[in-house]
Write a protein that holds these residues in place. Structure first.
Motif, PDB file in Angstrom:
ATOM      1  N   LEU A  94      32.897 -43.156  18.750  1.00 35.21           N
ATOM      2  CA  LEU A  94      32.531 -41.879  19.381  1.00 35.21           C
ATOM      3  C   LEU A  94      33.373 -41.616  20.618  1.00 35.21           C
ATOM      4  O   LEU A  94      33.864 -40.500  20.839  1.00 35.21           O
ATOM      5  N   LYS A  95      33.561 -42.646  21.420  1.00 40.17           N
ATOM      6  CA  LYS A  95      34.379 -42.517  22.635  1.00 40.17           C
ATOM      7  C   LYS A  95      35.830 -42.186  22.272  1.00 40.17           C
ATOM      8  O   LYS A  95      36.467 -41.352  22.913  1.00 40.17           O
ATOM      9  N   ALA A  96      36.359 -42.829  21.231  1.00 42.01           N
ATOM     10  CA  ALA A  96      37.741 -42.567  20.800  1.00 42.01           C
ATOM     11  C   ALA A  96      37.914 -41.116  20.365  1.00 42.01           C
ATOM     12  O   ALA A  96      38.906 -40.465  20.724  1.00 42.01           O
ATOM     13  N   ILE A  97      36.970 -40.596  19.602  1.00 42.42           N
ATOM     14  CA  ILE A  97      37.053 -39.207  19.145  1.00 42.42           C
ATOM     15  C   ILE A  97      36.948 -38.250  20.335  1.00 42.42           C
ATOM     16  O   ILE A  97      37.716 -37.292  20.446  1.00 42.42           O
ATOM     17  N   ALA A  98      36.024 -38.510  21.242  1.00 44.48           N
ATOM     18  CA  ALA A  98      35.876 -37.665  22.430  1.00 44.48           C
ATOM     19  C   ALA A  98      37.145 -37.685  23.279  1.00 44.48           C
ATOM     20  O   ALA A  98      37.580 -36.641  23.788  1.00 44.48           O
TER      21      ALA A  98
END
Length: 194
Positions: A122-126
């Motif tokens: 999730l952090k990578a996509i954000a």
């Protein structure tokens, strides 16, 4: 410019080396070899272990637009795995590239069973969304020389590891404009290359 994700790489490396994660395999790609082709079905998700790759979109007029350069820990194929659609970009190795590969079904299983992995994805996509917005805003509001200086400051080996054509495609300019700017910067003593 060349994106990295140390947190994700450390975690995936830990899973892989501990042998507790049966999902990952390691694959090698040579420079100019495509890992993902544009407008094709993507069956796996990839996390870069070492090397540099480019993510680009080939337009119908034959021109390429480079979205991003990826390096250690960056993930690709996750959007296609999540939404089940074909790839909208191609991923190609620039240098020797080694990746962790995980099949889409295993990626989904790991997202459900491993909270830390899920949080890191999730952090990578954000971060991808945030970076693109900042990059496009900066590129649109600054001159080519400013954009190029920013890239060189962020990635000192830029002109040694990435082709001029790829740099031009990343900036959305012609190779002629890039060469002119590099020559002007060299004359001003701002860069030793050209």
């Amino acid at each position: 410019m060349v994106r990295v994700n140390s947190d994700l790489l450390v975690y995936v490396n830990k899973l892989y080396e501990a042998g507790s994660c049966k999902y990952f395999t390691v694959q090698d790609y040579q420079p100019k070899e495509k890992v993902i082709r544009q407008a094709k079905r993507v069956l796996s998700v990839y996390i870069i272990k070492s090397g540099i790759a480019k993510c680009y979109l080939s337009e119908d007029n034959g021109k390429d637009f480079i979205q991003e350069f990826f390096s250690e820990g960056e993930i690709f194929g996750e959007i296609e795995a999540i939404n089940g659609q074909i790839s909208f970009c191609a991923i190609e190795a620039i240098t020797n590239l080694q990746v962790f590969q995980i099949k889409n079904e295993d990626f989904h299983e790991l997202l459900k069973s491993d909270r830390k992995f899920n949080d890191l994805i999730l952090k990578a996509i954000a971060n991808k969304v945030r970076y693109k917005a900042l990059r496009h805003g900066y590129n649109q509001s600054h001159a080519i020389e400013d954009n190029l200086m920013r890239l060189i400051n962020e990635f000192p080996n830029l002109l040694l590891q990435i082709s001029k054509q790829d740099i031009a495609n990343y900036l959305g300019i012609t190779i002629r404009s890039l060469n002119r700017t590099l020559n002007e910067m060299k004359a001003k003593g701002l860069t030793g290359g050209g």
